[in-house]
Design a protein around this motif. Structure first.
Motif, PDB file in Angstrom:
ATOM      1  N   SER A  93      31.495  34.833  42.920  1.00  0.00           N
ATOM      2  CA  SER A  93      31.718  34.707  44.470  1.00  0.00           C
ATOM      3  C   SER A  93      33.196  35.279  45.226  1.00  0.00           C
ATOM      4  N   ARG A  94      34.221  34.907  44.344  1.00  0.00           N
ATOM      5  CA  ARG A  94      35.510  35.316  44.331  1.00  0.00           C
ATOM      6  C   ARG A  94      36.156  36.211  43.050  1.00  0.00           C
ATOM      7  N   PHE A  95      36.192  38.024  43.134  1.00  0.00           N
ATOM      8  CA  PHE A  95      36.622  38.758  42.491  1.00  0.00           C
ATOM      9  C   PHE A  95      35.732  39.161  40.946  1.00  0.00           C
ATOM     10  N   PRO A  96      34.891  38.775  41.476  1.00  0.00           N
ATOM     11  CA  PRO A  96      33.371  39.490  40.358  1.00  0.00           C
ATOM     12  C   PRO A  96      33.950  40.451  39.584  1.00  0.00           C
ATOM     13  N   GLY A  97      33.535  40.411  38.292  1.00  0.00           N
ATOM     14  CA  GLY A  97      33.767  41.388  37.365  1.00  0.00           C
ATOM     15  C   GLY A  97      35.573  41.812  37.379  1.00  0.00           C
ATOM     16  N   HIS A  98      36.505  41.203  37.967  1.00  0.00           N
ATOM     17  CA  HIS A  98      37.469  41.583  37.733  1.00  0.00           C
ATOM     18  C   HIS A  98      38.539  41.292  36.328  1.00  0.00           C
ATOM     19  N   TYR A  99      39.435  41.458  35.831  1.00  0.00           N
ATOM     20  CA  TYR A  99      39.858  41.209  34.675  1.00  0.00           C
ATOM     21  C   TYR A  99      41.194  40.010  35.384  1.00  0.00           C
ATOM     22  N   ASP A 100      41.327  39.264  34.023  1.00  0.00           N
ATOM     23  CA  ASP A 100      42.185  37.807  34.858  1.00  0.00           C
ATOM     24  C   ASP A 100      43.118  37.872  32.864  1.00  0.00           C
ATOM     25  N   VAL A 101      44.080  37.130  33.519  1.00  0.00           N
ATOM     26  CA  VAL A 101      44.635  36.295  32.074  1.00  0.00           C
ATOM     27  C   VAL A 101      44.996  35.121  32.390  1.00  0.00           C
ATOM     28  N   MET A 102      44.246  34.644  33.341  1.00  0.00           N
ATOM     29  CA  MET A 102      44.560  33.604  33.611  1.00  0.00           C
ATOM     30  C   MET A 102      43.102  32.477  33.900  1.00  0.00           C
ATOM     31  N   VAL A 103      43.332  31.263  33.264  1.00  0.00           N
ATOM     32  CA  VAL A 103      41.930  30.167  33.550  1.00  0.00           C
ATOM     33  C   VAL A 103      42.901  29.701  34.794  1.00  0.00           C
ATOM     34  N   GLY A 104      41.318  28.827  35.609  1.00  0.00           N
ATOM     35  CA  GLY A 104      41.833  28.334  36.586  1.00  0.00           C
ATOM     36  C   GLY A 104      41.070  28.206  37.511  1.00  0.00           C
ATOM     37  N   GLY A 105      41.430  27.688  38.706  1.00  0.00           N
ATOM     38  CA  GLY A 105      40.483  27.015  39.729  1.00  0.00           C
ATOM     39  C   GLY A 105      41.346  26.009  41.205  1.00  0.00           C
ATOM     40  N   ALA A 106      40.582  25.664  41.880  1.00  0.00           N
ATOM     41  CA  ALA A 106      41.310  25.106  42.327  1.00  0.00           C
ATOM     42  C   ALA A 106      41.839  23.657  42.316  1.00  0.00           C
ATOM     43  N   VAL A 107      43.057  22.999  42.510  1.00  0.00           N
ATOM     44  CA  VAL A 107      43.508  21.278  42.432  1.00  0.00           C
ATOM     45  C   VAL A 107      42.575  20.733  43.475  1.00  0.00           C
ATOM     46  N   ASP A 108      41.672  19.609  42.101  1.00  0.00           N
ATOM     47  CA  ASP A 108      40.506  18.788  43.179  1.00  0.00           C
ATOM     48  C   ASP A 108      41.795  18.138  44.135  1.00  0.00           C
ATOM     49  N   VAL A 109      41.796  17.433  45.230  1.00  0.00           N
ATOM     50  CA  VAL A 109      41.984  16.094  46.066  1.00  0.00           C
ATOM     51  C   VAL A 109      43.396  15.610  44.795  1.00  0.00           C
ATOM     52  N   GLY A 110      44.332  15.290  45.348  1.00  0.00           N
ATOM     53  CA  GLY A 110      44.481  13.994  44.963  1.00  0.00           C
ATOM     54  C   GLY A 110      44.693  14.935  43.185  1.00  0.00           C
TER      55      GLY A 110
END
Length: 165
Positions: free
Chosen positions: A54-71
């Protein structure tokens, strides 16, 4: 129900817990943990995100990551995301964080570095392609390929003065 994230302020202080979709819709800052992966030769891992994301489909990136969970700390989230998205468990080293205002909504991105020596097992729901690029190659494509805005900014900060702006 959407995933829960910590709504943070301009100084990365927690204001409360909200659904991530609400944070995006309301333009509230929240936290993302990301890792720039290098191999033993110093090449950087470049990914092309899946078209189904849903976020930036097909885009290139140099980062692997995602949202930080609560706590969760940035470092914990970075290590978790590496395992989920690339199937690797390696130490991550915190480098810096910055408030990224480009993209879908403002996010604090905690950028980490990891040296990856084991084989990658990418999650096909997240990653459509991956390749290791030398710095010279990466500097040539960073402004030509369609990159995730936060990834491009993080790479420039990571390489300073490397590619310039």
């Amino acid at each position: 129900m959407s995933e829960l994230v910590e709504h943070v302020d301009e100084h990365d202080r927690v204001l409360g817990v909200v659904e991530r979709d609400e944070a995006v819709r309301e333009n509230w800052p929240h936290r993302i943990a990301a890792t720039i992966c290098r191999d033993r030769e110093g090449r950087i891992l470049v990914l092309r995100r899946s078209e189904v994301l849903s976020r930036f489909p097909g885009h290139y990136d140099v980062m692997v990551g995602g949202a930080v969970d609560v706590g969760e700390s940035y470092e914990e989230a970075a290590a978790r995301e590496l395992s989920e998205e690339l199937g690797v468990r390696v130490p991550v080293r915190f480098m810096f964080k910055f408030l990224c205002r480009e993209g879908i909504s403002p996010v604090w991105i905690g950028v980490h570095e990891a040296v990856v020596t084991e084989p990658l097992v990418p999650d096909p729901g997240e990653i459509a392609w991956q390749g290791w690029l030398a710095m010279a190659e990466l500097c040539k494509v960073i402004d030509r390929w369609l990159f995730v805005p936060g990834g491009r900014e993080a790479l420039r900060r990571f390489l300073e003065p490397g590619c310039g702006s």
